[in-house]
Scaffold this motif. Structure first.
Motif, PDB file in Angstrom:
ATOM      1  N   VAL A 109      -2.822   3.193   0.904  1.00 42.61           N
ATOM      2  CA  VAL A 109      -2.636   2.738  -0.466  1.00 42.61           C
ATOM      3  C   VAL A 109      -2.005   1.361  -0.465  1.00 42.61           C
ATOM      4  O   VAL A 109      -1.031   1.108   0.245  1.00 42.61           O
ATOM      5  CB  VAL A 109      -1.747   3.732  -1.264  1.00 42.61           C
ATOM      6  CG1 VAL A 109      -1.546   3.249  -2.689  1.00 42.61           C
ATOM      7  CG2 VAL A 109      -2.349   5.126  -1.237  1.00 42.61           C
ATOM      8  N   PHE A 110      -2.576   0.458  -1.263  1.00 40.84           N
ATOM      9  CA  PHE A 110      -2.086  -0.909  -1.421  1.00 40.84           C
ATOM     10  C   PHE A 110      -1.864  -1.130  -2.911  1.00 40.84           C
ATOM     11  O   PHE A 110      -2.715  -0.780  -3.722  1.00 40.84           O
ATOM     12  CB  PHE A 110      -3.101  -1.911  -0.867  1.00 40.84           C
ATOM     13  CG  PHE A 110      -3.558  -1.561   0.514  1.00 40.84           C
ATOM     14  CD1 PHE A 110      -2.790  -1.881   1.610  1.00 40.84           C
ATOM     15  CD2 PHE A 110      -4.743  -0.855   0.706  1.00 40.84           C
ATOM     16  CE1 PHE A 110      -3.191  -1.536   2.883  1.00 40.84           C
ATOM     17  CE2 PHE A 110      -5.158  -0.501   1.979  1.00 40.84           C
ATOM     18  CZ  PHE A 110      -4.375  -0.842   3.070  1.00 40.84           C
ATOM     19  N   ARG A 111      -0.704  -1.694  -3.253  1.00 36.68           N
ATOM     20  CA  ARG A 111      -0.354  -1.828  -4.670  1.00 36.68           C
ATOM     21  C   ARG A 111       0.246  -3.194  -4.939  1.00 36.68           C
ATOM     22  O   ARG A 111       1.000  -3.714  -4.126  1.00 36.68           O
ATOM     23  CB  ARG A 111       0.652  -0.750  -5.034  1.00 36.68           C
ATOM     24  CG  ARG A 111       1.033  -0.769  -6.494  1.00 36.68           C
ATOM     25  CD  ARG A 111       2.201   0.120  -6.796  1.00 36.68           C
ATOM     26  NE  ARG A 111       1.892   1.518  -6.529  1.00 36.68           N
ATOM     27  CZ  ARG A 111       2.794   2.474  -6.600  1.00 36.68           C
ATOM     28  NH1 ARG A 111       4.039   2.198  -6.883  1.00 36.68           N
ATOM     29  NH2 ARG A 111       2.463   3.718  -6.366  1.00 36.68           N
ATOM     30  N   GLY A 112      -0.071  -3.750  -6.097  1.00 41.10           N
ATOM     31  CA  GLY A 112       0.561  -4.998  -6.512  1.00 41.10           C
ATOM     32  C   GLY A 112      -0.200  -5.693  -7.627  1.00 41.10           C
ATOM     33  O   GLY A 112      -1.257  -5.241  -8.069  1.00 41.10           O
ATOM     34  N   ALA A 113       0.370  -6.795  -8.087  1.00 42.14           N
ATOM     35  CA  ALA A 113      -0.278  -7.636  -9.098  1.00 42.14           C
ATOM     36  C   ALA A 113      -1.415  -8.391  -8.427  1.00 42.14           C
ATOM     37  O   ALA A 113      -1.346  -8.716  -7.244  1.00 42.14           O
ATOM     38  CB  ALA A 113       0.736  -8.607  -9.698  1.00 42.14           C
ATOM     39  N   VAL A 114      -2.470  -8.665  -9.176  1.00 39.20           N
ATOM     40  CA  VAL A 114      -3.637  -9.335  -8.606  1.00 39.20           C
ATOM     41  C   VAL A 114      -3.851 -10.746  -9.154  1.00 39.20           C
ATOM     42  O   VAL A 114      -4.913 -11.322  -8.973  1.00 39.20           O
ATOM     43  CB  VAL A 114      -4.923  -8.487  -8.787  1.00 39.20           C
ATOM     44  CG1 VAL A 114      -4.852  -7.234  -7.959  1.00 39.20           C
ATOM     45  CG2 VAL A 114      -5.173  -8.162 -10.244  1.00 39.20           C
ATOM     46  N   LEU A 135      -4.631  -8.368  -2.776  1.00 39.39           N
ATOM     47  CA  LEU A 135      -3.609  -7.373  -2.465  1.00 39.39           C
ATOM     48  C   LEU A 135      -3.251  -7.590  -1.004  1.00 39.39           C
ATOM     49  O   LEU A 135      -4.132  -7.703  -0.156  1.00 39.39           O
ATOM     50  CB  LEU A 135      -4.141  -5.949  -2.649  1.00 39.39           C
ATOM     51  CG  LEU A 135      -4.342  -5.490  -4.082  1.00 39.39           C
ATOM     52  CD1 LEU A 135      -4.936  -4.089  -4.093  1.00 39.39           C
ATOM     53  CD2 LEU A 135      -3.044  -5.500  -4.842  1.00 39.39           C
ATOM     54  N   ARG A 136      -1.983  -7.660  -0.695  1.00 44.95           N
ATOM     55  CA  ARG A 136      -1.557  -7.907   0.686  1.00 44.95           C
ATOM     56  C   ARG A 136      -1.151  -6.612   1.355  1.00 44.95           C
ATOM     57  O   ARG A 136      -0.383  -5.831   0.814  1.00 44.95           O
ATOM     58  CB  ARG A 136      -0.405  -8.904   0.713  1.00 44.95           C
ATOM     59  CG  ARG A 136      -0.834 -10.261   0.236  1.00 44.95           C
ATOM     60  CD  ARG A 136       0.197 -11.305   0.616  1.00 44.95           C
ATOM     61  NE  ARG A 136      -0.250 -12.598   0.194  1.00 44.95           N
ATOM     62  CZ  ARG A 136      -0.988 -13.404   0.947  1.00 44.95           C
ATOM     63  NH1 ARG A 136      -1.332 -13.055   2.150  1.00 44.95           N
ATOM     64  NH2 ARG A 136      -1.371 -14.576   0.485  1.00 44.95           N
TER      65      ARG A 136
END
Length: 194
Positions: A109-114, A135-136
């Motif tokens: 799972v990768f999460r963050g602002a794009v 996503l980093r």
């Protein structure tokens, strides 16, 4: 940062980067990308009110709300998405076949602002152009990337200082009227808010 009017349809190339900034393609693996606006806390299971969400996925070779090219790169198609204004956040889950796990897949799972802001008002045509959402991978394990900006508001302008390494922007306020005014005992020349 790219801006899109929240009522418009749009596409977003979604790029997954490793710790060194190199792009990682999903290849032929299944995935689910869930998008919300506002805080990434909207993904937390303890959130009592379910925010508006938009889902793009590929399951068993069938893509929904996205296109995957021959190199395994994802382009999300936001069609009638109904997301409210705010910073666009993504939680991308990639399913890799792996016999080590009882269900036969390893979930990452990768999460963050794009890097996309959905705006309250229509955006000028050609103003921000197309941009990729990134996503980093180095933000796995509960660390959330902050890909936004800090706003400093003065009496004359709003300064936006990006946290992402982009150039700062300055938005000037319209000039205030100035002239004469009288306050019972003195006569002055100056500026005031109307």
């Amino acid at each position: 940062m790219r801006k899109e009017y929240h009522k418009n349809d749009f596409t977003l190339p979604l790029r997954l980067l490793d710790r060194n900034g190199a792009e990682v393609a999903v290849g032929d693996r299944d995935f689910t990308a869930v998008f919300v606006t506002g805080s990434s806390m909207a993904f937390h299971p303890a959130v009592s009110r379910m925010p508006a969400r938009y889902v793009a996925s590929r399951k068993e070779g069938r893509a929904e709300n996205c296109l995957v090219d021959g190199r395994g790169r994802i382009t999300v198609v936001f069609d009638n998405h109904r997301l409210p204004p705010g910073m666009l956040q993504c939680e991308l889950t990639v399913f890799t076949p792996d016999a080590t796990y009882p269900d036969g897949t390893r979930r990452e799972v990768f999460r963050g602002a794009v890097g996309v802001m959905l705006t309250m008002e229509p955006v000028r045509a050609g103003g921000d152009g197309e941009a990729d959402g990134f996503l980093r991978m180095d933000y796995v394990q509960g660390m959330v990337p902050v890909l936004s900006h800090v706003e400093l508001v003065t009496d004359k302008a709003v300064y936006r200082l990006p946290v992402t390494g982009e150039a700062p922007t300055r938005e000037e306020f319209p000039p205030e009227p100035s002239g004469y005014y009288y306050d019972n005992s003195s006569y002055s020349i100056g500026e005031w808010d109307v």
